[in-house]
Design a protein around this motif. Structure first.
Motif, short mmCIF file in Angstrom:
data_model
loop_
_atom_site.label_atom_id
_atom_site.label_comp_id
_atom_site.label_asym_id
_atom_site.label_seq_id
_atom_site.Cartn_x
_atom_site.Cartn_y
_atom_site.Cartn_z
N TYR A 24 32.39 43.97 53.45
CA TYR A 24 33.73 43.59 53.33
C TYR A 24 34.02 42.27 53.08
O TYR A 24 33.28 41.33 53.78
CB TYR A 24 34.52 43.77 54.38
N CYS A 25 34.66 41.82 52.02
CA CYS A 25 35.00 40.47 51.58
C CYS A 25 36.24 40.36 52.29
O CYS A 25 37.24 41.20 52.49
CB CYS A 25 35.33 40.23 50.18
N CYS A 74 33.88 40.15 44.33
CA CYS A 74 35.05 40.18 45.45
C CYS A 74 36.08 38.92 44.52
O CYS A 74 35.69 37.93 44.28
CB CYS A 74 34.67 39.27 46.92
N ASN A 75 37.45 39.47 44.50
CA ASN A 75 38.17 38.61 43.84
C ASN A 75 39.39 38.35 44.97
O ASN A 75 39.77 39.28 45.60
CB ASN A 75 38.73 39.29 42.40
N VAL A 82 42.95 40.54 48.36
CA VAL A 82 41.32 40.65 48.32
C VAL A 82 41.22 41.93 47.64
O VAL A 82 41.51 43.15 48.23
CB VAL A 82 40.56 40.52 49.52
N THR A 83 40.30 41.82 46.56
CA THR A 83 39.99 43.04 45.75
C THR A 83 38.37 43.15 45.69
O THR A 83 38.01 42.06 45.27
CB THR A 83 40.61 43.12 44.32
N GLN A 84 37.82 44.27 45.93
CA GLN A 84 36.70 44.72 45.97
C GLN A 84 36.75 45.92 44.97
O GLN A 84 36.84 46.95 45.32
CB GLN A 84 35.98 45.06 47.16
N PRO A 85 36.30 45.66 43.78
CA PRO A 85 36.55 46.62 42.77
C PRO A 85 35.36 47.91 42.91
O PRO A 85 35.74 49.00 42.46
CB PRO A 85 36.10 46.08 41.34
N GLU A 86 34.35 47.62 43.56
CA GLU A 86 33.41 48.69 43.46
C GLU A 86 33.40 49.30 44.86
O GLU A 86 33.40 48.79 45.98
CB GLU A 86 31.87 47.99 43.29
N LYS A 87 33.48 50.68 44.80
CA LYS A 87 33.53 51.43 46.20
C LYS A 87 32.07 51.60 46.75
O LYS A 87 31.77 51.56 47.82
CB LYS A 87 34.21 52.63 45.93
N SER A 117 36.98 33.96 42.94
CA SER A 117 36.31 34.84 43.05
C SER A 117 34.96 34.51 44.23
O SER A 117 34.94 33.37 44.39
CB SER A 117 35.23 35.41 41.78
N PHE A 118 34.55 35.46 44.94
CA PHE A 118 33.47 34.92 46.07
C PHE A 118 32.61 36.23 46.13
O PHE A 118 32.26 36.85 46.74
CB PHE A 118 34.06 34.87 47.31
N HIS A 119 31.62 36.21 45.08
CA HIS A 119 30.86 37.39 44.71
C HIS A 119 29.69 37.11 45.66
O HIS A 119 29.19 35.83 45.78
CB HIS A 119 30.29 37.49 43.56
#
Lengths: 113, 109
Positions: free
Chosen positions: B86-87, B23-24, B4-9, B69-71
């Motif tokens: 958190y995704c 969320c990807n 699971v990747t969340q690119p924005e901190k 994705s699941f934005h």
């Protein structure tokens, strides 16, 4: 309804010492999880219990971490000996079964110095 | 293996502005996707799950299997939306969650 209870909330120990965390899940919840959350990261599953049996402990560092849930209710997570990299929040969570909502405790904050 | 990747901190938005948290995920099967939220000094809690297809606190999230994705979206951010999001993905019958690294949302007036 009481939530997932954890203790102690905060613990500071020196490296090579041992520490134990306790968790009391929501009443009736058969599934219990322990997650480790290092600062800046998302929670990572350490171990999952279904009643008093282990479902998944593939990410538990078994040379130093152990966990038990003897009567299928409360659980303890132990670290012995602790390393600096074990500094994290240890989250306990529970659910009434697969597919149901997972509820988290407030966490136990561990600092290893 | 799933990821699971969340690119924005960190996402900083003004009150009333739209907010979208990315969320990807990577998983070859059909996972279940969740958004969890942690408000200041509170425990991690479920915000929404894709199978519910409902809006919680004005937030919605659509699962896009083609883009994996699941934005998470909200058209008008409120100050009380400031939190850590958190995704998470569940890919087995036991329900265990795999989390992304989280996105801190700050809503300024």
């Amino acid at each position: 309804e009481a939530g997932v209870a954890q203790s102690p909330r905060y613990k500071i120990i020196e490296k090579r010492q041992s520490v134990a965390f306790w968790c009391n899940p929501i009443s009736g919840h058969a599934t219990l999880y322990w997650y480790q959350q290092i600062l800046g990261q998302g929670p990572k599953l350490l171990i999952q219990f279904q009643n008093n049996g282990v479902v998944d402990d593939s990410q538990l560092p078994k040379d130093r971490f152990s966990a038990e849930r003897l009567k299928g209710v409360d659980s303890t997570l132990k670290i012995q000996p602790a390393k600096l990299e074990d500094s994290a929040v240890y989250l306990c969570a529970s659910s009434s079964g697969s597919g149901n909502t997972i509820y988290f405790g407030e966490g136990s904050w561990l600092t290893v110095v | 293996a799933q990821r699971v990747t969340q690119p924005e901190k960190l996402l900083s938005v003004f009150k009333g502005a739209p907010v979208e948290l990315k969320c990807n995920y990577s998983y070859s099967g059909s996972p279940e996707l969740f958004w969890y939220v942690q408000y200041s000094r509170q425990r991690l809690q479920l915000l929404l799950r894709h199978i519910s297809r409902e809006s919680i606190k004005g937030f919605t999230a659509d699962l896009n299997k083609g883009e994996t994705s699941f934005h998470l979206k909200k058209p008008f951010a409120q100050e009380e939306d400031s939190a850590m999001y958190y995704c998470a993905l569940s890919a087995d019958s036991w329900g265990k969650l795999q989390f992304g690294s989280g996105t801190q949302v700050v809503v300024t007036p």
